[in-house]
Design an enzyme around this catalytic site. Structure first.
Site, PDB file in Angstrom:
ATOM      1  N   LYS A   1      -3.314   4.771  -8.721  1.00 62.13           N
ATOM      2  CA  LYS A   1      -2.799   3.428  -8.474  1.00 62.13           C
ATOM      3  C   LYS A   1      -3.874   2.554  -7.848  1.00 62.13           C
ATOM      4  O   LYS A   1      -4.665   3.025  -7.015  1.00 62.13           O
ATOM      5  CB  LYS A   1      -1.580   3.513  -7.554  1.00 62.13           C
TER       6      LYS A   1
ATOM      7  N   SER B   1       6.337  -0.831  -7.400  1.00 63.36           N
ATOM      8  CA  SER B   1       5.009  -1.363  -7.650  1.00 63.36           C
ATOM      9  C   SER B   1       4.075  -0.396  -8.378  1.00 63.36           C
ATOM     10  O   SER B   1       3.018  -0.797  -8.862  1.00 63.36           O
ATOM     11  CB  SER B   1       4.362  -1.756  -6.323  1.00 63.36           C
TER      12      SER B   1
ATOM     13  N   SER C   1       8.908   1.867  -4.576  1.00 70.29           N
ATOM     14  CA  SER C   1       7.769   1.514  -5.413  1.00 70.29           C
ATOM     15  C   SER C   1       7.295   2.599  -6.358  1.00 70.29           C
ATOM     16  O   SER C   1       6.562   2.312  -7.295  1.00 70.29           O
ATOM     17  CB  SER C   1       6.593   1.055  -4.537  1.00 70.29           C
TER      18      SER C   1
END
Length: 505
Positions: free
Chosen positions: A88, A163, A187
């Site tokens: 990420k 996210s 997320s």
């Protein structure tokens, strides 16, 4: 390359992490062969979804060749030896841009891996690239002004969640068998639910956050993402390192209270011996009627295999207030300076969080902390009569990615851009581990995520239960997960040409 992949097997890019690692260790699959298969998948699919936003494939091939040389030399091999992993864009990978989805950090290229990535690399993993996320991971729609939008591979018109949306899409499309995620209010659980993969939010401190600015405020944590529960456990066995720089990671004599290696070998458990609580909304979350129906269909299919399943929920009084105030404190700690110095470079969600945070007084924060303490005690008391909770992962299913967030659910206005994540932050506030696994399809034929929540620090048993439920679901035709249509994705036009791709508020 030192081996040829078995001609009767599927594409190496679709192998589970555990199976790929086994084949590499036995010399039946070359790490370079796996790396090239994953790279080929990225090159074929990513123009349609825009999930992997920074990459250096030459470095991946070089690392894979070294992994093969180490195996040939019979050197000691780590648990993730030769496995590509997607990272990420909130974690530093040496030589790859870390932008946090922020225009302020558009040109930021770290020279060193951060602690999480260094640990994965030490275990033999090969970072294949950085995955997209919203600016500073604020929100559950993966869009930012640096890299644009990431689409859901099951329907390119829909939101992939966030996210950790880029990580979920990368897994669903076969870019890597493992991916990193992080979770404050869902997320990694939300994108896992939307994309049909697995996302695990561990108990606070299991995965240390050595650089977390608000280190004594237990809300945000990193966690593993994969295509199945056992692979999540394998990745967690590496991520759950003893690091005293996180005050919630209890380290004594160089060891943690939990044995990281246990996560790589999940025990079997008897679902019929456990007490499950079932809730559609925790008594406060604005869950849409369609999601409730899909959730009920899934639970009803599982009921014959569960001994005890009761309609019940912990008392979630003040959940919205607690989360709103404490989340704002976290955003103020890092982002207020960006809003003050470069407001034109800061997006709407982050700006709104800072603005909201500044509206609270010290007394508001004090009250929220007291509320959280009471909330936690109620949750821990609930688990005296219950082993696990089954709930929807998200209040609303994937919508058009042009919509920043659901401003209404079944005609009722949401309170903020994060209010629709209430099914996830219900357990965040109490610090309980939570996992999302695929469980059927919704009324629009999109993946549906079942959330399973356990007692704080009961992470190993939660993973074991999730693996049993996953196996059960796989055997039920109406619930068994299915991946995206890769051939259709390979033919799809570039997402970057879509209207609104760059229109991020």
């Amino acid at each position: 390359m030192v081996a040829n992949f078995r001609p009767d097997a599927s594409d190496p890019a679709d192998l589970s992490a555990i199976e790929a690692r086994r084949l590499i260790g036995r010399g039946e699959l070359a790490a370079e062969e796996l790396a090239r298969a994953c790279i080929a998948r990225v090159e074929a699919i990513d123009p349609a979804v825009n999930a992997l936003v920074a990459r250096d494939f030459d470095a991946v091939i070089e690392g894979a060749r070294k992994a093969d040389a180490d195996r040939a030399a019979e050197n000691a091999l780590g648990p993730l030896h030769g496995l590509p992993v997607a990272i990420k864009d909130m974690n530093d990978v040496a030589g790859l841009a870390t932008t946090f989805g922020s225009e302020i950090f558009r040109g930021n290229v770290p020279k060193r891996d951060d602690a999480l990535v260094a640990g994965l690399r030490k275990a033999g993993a090969l970072p294949i690239g950085k995955t997209n996320n919203p600016e500073w991971s604020a929100g559950a729609n993966t869009r930012n002004r640096v890299f644009g939008t990431t689409a859901n591979p099951h329907d390119l018109t829909r939101n992939c969640g966030g996210s950790s949306g880029g990580s979920a899409v990368a897994l669903a499309c076969g870019y890597a068998p493992l991916a990193s995620g992080s979770d404050l209010g869902g997320s990694l659980r939300t994108p896992a639910a939307f994309c049909g993969v697995v996302g695990f939010r561990p108990s606070f401190g299991v995965v240390p956050g050595d650089a977390r600015r608000t280190s004594l405020l237990p809300l945000a944590t990193s966690g593993p993402m994969a295509r199945n529960v056992a692979d999540c456990g394998l990745m967690l066995s590496v991520m759950a390192r003893p690091d005293p720089r996180d005050p919630f990671t209890a380290v004594a004599g160089g060891k943690t209270a939990w044995r990281p290696e246990d996560f790589a070998n999940l025990p079997r458990c008897d679902l019929a011996s456990l007490r499950f609580a079932v809730t559609e909304d925790f008594g406060f979350a604005p869950v849409e009627a369609a999601s409730q129906r899909t959730f009920r269909e899934g639970v009803n299919a599982l009921l014959p295999f569960l001994r005890s399943c009761e309609e019940a929920s912990p008392d979630c009084t003040d959940a919205d207030r607690i989360f709103a105030v404490l989340r704002s404190v976290i955003f103020l700690s890092t982002h207020a300076a960006f809003v003050d110095k470069s407001p034109e470079l800061v997006g709407e969600n982050v700006t709104e969080n800072v603005r909201e945070g500044r509206s609270y007084s010290a007394e508001d924060v004090a009250q929220a902390l007291v509320m959280q303490g009471n909330y936690d005690r109620r949750w821990q008391g609930f688990f005296e009569d219950c082993d696990f909770i089954l709930a929807p992962a998200v209040t609303a299913q994937p919508r058009d990615w042009h919509e920043a967030y659901p401003k209404e659910i079944d005609g009722q206005a949401t309170a903020s851009y994060y209010h629709w994540l209430a099914c996830a932050y219900a357990s965040t506030i109490a610090g309980c581990p939570s996992i999302t696994i695929p469980c059927g399809r919704d009324e629009n034929d999109m993946p549906f995520g079942l959330q399973i929540i356990g007692r704080r620090h009961d992470d190993l048993r939660l993973l074991a239960v999730a693996a049993e439920l996953e196996a059960l679901i796989a055997g039920l035709s109406e619930l068994a997960p299915k991946g995206p249509d890769l051939a259709a994705l390979a033919r799809a036009p570039k997402l970057s040409a879509a209207e609104g791709f760059w229109d991020v508020p």
